[in-house]
Design an enzyme around this catalytic site. Structure first.
Site, PDB file in Angstrom:
ATOM      1  CE  LYS A  73      -4.586  -2.079   1.497  1.00  0.00           C
ATOM      2  NZ  LYS A  73      -5.213  -1.633   2.976  1.00  0.00           N
ATOM      3  CE  LYS A  77      -5.733  -8.143  -2.096  1.00  0.00           C
ATOM      4  NZ  LYS A  77      -5.564  -8.768  -0.707  1.00  0.00           N
ATOM      5  CE  LYS A 102     -15.399  -2.464  -3.144  1.00  0.00           C
ATOM      6  NZ  LYS A 102     -16.628  -1.952  -3.577  1.00  0.00           N
TER       7      LYS A 102
HETATM    8  P1  TYM Z   1     -11.133  -6.609   4.001  1.00  0.00           P
HETATM    9  O1  TYM Z   1     -12.522  -5.793   4.696  1.00  0.00           O
HETATM   10  O2  TYM Z   1     -10.026  -6.089   3.296  1.00  0.00           O
HETATM   11  O3  TYM Z   1     -11.797  -7.918   3.601  1.00  0.00           O
HETATM   12  C1  TYM Z   1     -12.888  -8.528   4.175  1.00  0.00           C
HETATM   13  C2  TYM Z   1     -12.809  -9.937   4.318  1.00  0.00           C
HETATM   14  O4  TYM Z   1     -12.702  -9.904   3.059  1.00  0.00           O
HETATM   15  C3  TYM Z   1     -11.968 -11.053   2.854  1.00  0.00           C
HETATM   16  N1  TYM Z   1     -11.581 -11.064   0.895  1.00  0.00           N
HETATM   17  C4  TYM Z   1     -11.319 -11.926   0.303  1.00  0.00           C
HETATM   18  N2  TYM Z   1     -11.254 -12.748   0.890  1.00  0.00           N
HETATM   19  C5  TYM Z   1     -10.731 -14.308  -0.782  1.00  0.00           C
HETATM   20  N3  TYM Z   1     -10.812 -13.747  -2.522  1.00  0.00           N
HETATM   21  C6  TYM Z   1     -10.742 -11.797  -1.707  1.00  0.00           C
HETATM   22  N4  TYM Z   1     -10.684 -11.628  -3.280  1.00  0.00           N
HETATM   23  C7  TYM Z   1     -10.963 -11.582  -1.325  1.00  0.00           C
HETATM   24  N5  TYM Z   1     -10.978 -10.608  -0.792  1.00  0.00           N
HETATM   25  C8  TYM Z   1     -10.821  -9.351   0.718  1.00  0.00           C
HETATM   26  C9  TYM Z   1      -9.749 -10.693   2.992  1.00  0.00           C
HETATM   27  O5  TYM Z   1      -9.302 -11.392   3.292  1.00  0.00           O
HETATM   28  C10 TYM Z   1     -11.347  -9.898   4.909  1.00  0.00           C
HETATM   29  O6  TYM Z   1     -10.765 -11.325   5.376  1.00  0.00           O
HETATM   30  N6  TYM Z   1      -7.830  -6.429   8.119  1.00  0.00           N
HETATM   31  C11 TYM Z   1      -8.941  -7.053   7.192  1.00  0.00           C
HETATM   32  C12 TYM Z   1     -10.357  -6.960   8.297  1.00  0.00           C
HETATM   33  C13 TYM Z   1      -9.687  -6.610   9.731  1.00  0.00           C
HETATM   34  C14 TYM Z   1      -9.513  -7.931  10.740  1.00  0.00           C
HETATM   35  C15 TYM Z   1      -9.371  -7.947  11.855  1.00  0.00           C
HETATM   36  C16 TYM Z   1     -10.157  -9.212  10.557  1.00  0.00           C
HETATM   37  C17 TYM Z   1      -9.931  -5.624  11.222  1.00  0.00           C
HETATM   38  N7  TYM Z   1      -9.355  -6.226  12.232  1.00  0.00           N
HETATM   39  C18 TYM Z   1      -9.627  -9.025  13.147  1.00  0.00           C
HETATM   40  C19 TYM Z   1      -9.722 -10.407  11.290  1.00  0.00           C
HETATM   41  C20 TYM Z   1     -10.167 -10.107  12.355  1.00  0.00           C
HETATM   42  C21 TYM Z   1      -8.861  -6.678   6.400  1.00  0.00           C
HETATM   43  O7  TYM Z   1      -8.674  -5.382   6.019  1.00  0.00           O
HETATM   44  O8  TYM Z   1     -10.830  -6.938   5.506  1.00  0.00           O
END
Ligand code: TYM
Length: 332
Positions: free
Chosen positions: A112, A195, A198
């Site tokens: 990022k 993957k 957004k």
């Molecule tokens: P975020 O908001 O980017 O994504 C939410 C969830 O979606 C999954 N994901 C995917 N899975 C499969 N294929 C894809 N192309 C794909 N894109 C997104 C992500 O793996 C995620 O599970 N850091 C985390 C949020 C967070 C969190 C936490 C998660 C904050 N605190 C504590 C677990 C535990 C995030 O940015 O997810």
């Protein structure tokens, strides 16, 4: 009941298909068997610039989508991260336990900040994974249902939990990632080497769940496949077709081998037309339900208020134990 915790960012517009298949779908299933805590991570969202009014609206929108996807406030605890101040509080302690080099090795920051430029990337973005560690440890979660891109953050969580326990005595449950092999990584429909996200190079490869269903059908029909014609599951040589098969299999419950058998002798067009229809059938009620929750913000906010109360009961207890272990003087 074993406990699970996970979070999702309040992104503008809507969740995408990768979020749903990689994570949210599992959240819905796990609320039946686990003591489940799910949250909208607004503290994480401000690691990149946010418009205040939009952030507030996107936080409600995220909660509405989670409910529309099937989270049931009677079966799980759904809350907003900033409603539970313990996240920031434990986050600070975890910051003081993490090595600078260790944090520097987190690939998400490298990716990022390379995109944004070193001066635009904030220190908050740098410590993002450490706040996530606090999120998980506060609830003593046994498992964390996420997609593959979060694996490194769960590894860091395990390391810090073990480090704290070794230094201060048994305090935190060491959590395991809950990542389903089949849907761990859903790929971009136009570029199946990356993957779905957004930040896709073209919106045509990204399925937003709240888009006009017709637009979604069109994106599915114009998905990139390959110059061969055989429908076969082969992620290396046929990443585009394999991604479509994975998506179809998950949405229908039919196994990939069964799907491959049923498309024997058929062309890619047949697979895409069928998947487009399946997608439309999935997103149409999802949009309606999301809108229903948005139309009733009082109900939505009261669900989140109850969730925050339940979350604080657990988080507060863990934080109190942690403060004691660290050696903070109790406030009398
Ligand atoms: P975020 O908001 O980017 O994504 C939410 C969830 O979606 C999954 N994901 C995917 N899975 C499969 N294929 C894809 N192309 C794909 N894109 C997104 C992500 O793996 C995620 O599970 N850091 C985390 C949020 C967070 C969190 C936490 C998660 C904050 N605190 C504590 C677990 C535990 C995030 O940015 O997810």
């Amino acid at each position: 009941r074993p406990r699970v915790l996970s979070g999702i960012q309040p992104t503008a517009g809507s969740f995408h298909l990768g979020n749903y298949l990689g994570a949210v779908r599992q959240w819905v299933a796990l609320q039946e068997s686990h003591d489940a805590f799910y949250m909208v991570v607004d503290l994480h969202a401000i690691t990149v610039p946010q418009d205040p009014a939009e952030l507030r609206a996107n936080t409600r929108l995220a909660a509405a989508q989670l409910l529309a996807a099937g989270l049931d406030p009677e079966r799980c605890t759904l809350f907003v991260q900033s409603h539970v101040p313990e996240h920031a509080q434990l986050g600070w302690i975890m910051n003081c336990l993490t090595g600078f080099g260790e944090a520097s090795r987190m690939t998400q920051f490298k990716d990022k900040s390379a995109k944004q430029g070193a001066d635009r990337a904030t220190v908050g973005l740098f410590t993002y994974p450490i706040l996530q560690v606090a999120d998980i440890l506060l609830y003593q979660a046994n498992e964390v249902p996420v997609g593959e891109d979060q694996r490194q953050h769960i590894e860091l969580t395990r390391d810090l939990a073990e480090r704290f326990n070794a230094r201060f005595g048994e305090t935190f449950t060491v959590p395991a990632p809950y990542i389903l092999k089949e849907t761990a990584k859903i790929y971009d429909l136009q570029d199946p080497a990356v993957k779905m996200s957004k930040s896709a190079s073209t919106p045509k490869g990204l399925i937003n769940l709240l888009d006009e269903p017709k637009a979604t059908a069109k994106k599915v029909k114009s998905a990139v496949t390959d110059t061969d014609t055989v429908i076969r599951f082969d992620p290396v040589d046929k990443p585009g077709v394999s991604n479509l098969l994975t998506i179809m299999s998950t949405l229908t419950g039919t196994s990939v081998p069964d799907l491959v058998r049923s498309y024997e002798g058929k062309m890619y067009g047949a697979l895409k037309t069928d998947l487009a229809e399946i997608m439309v059938d999935f997103v149409t009620p999802f949009r309606t339900r999301t809108q229903e929750y948005l139309d009733d913000p009082e109900t939505l906010d009261s669900i989140l208020a109850k969730g925050a109360e339940k979350a604080r009961a657990v988080a507060g207890e863990t934080l109190a134990q942690t403060y004691e272990k660290v050696g903070f003087l109790p406030a009398k």
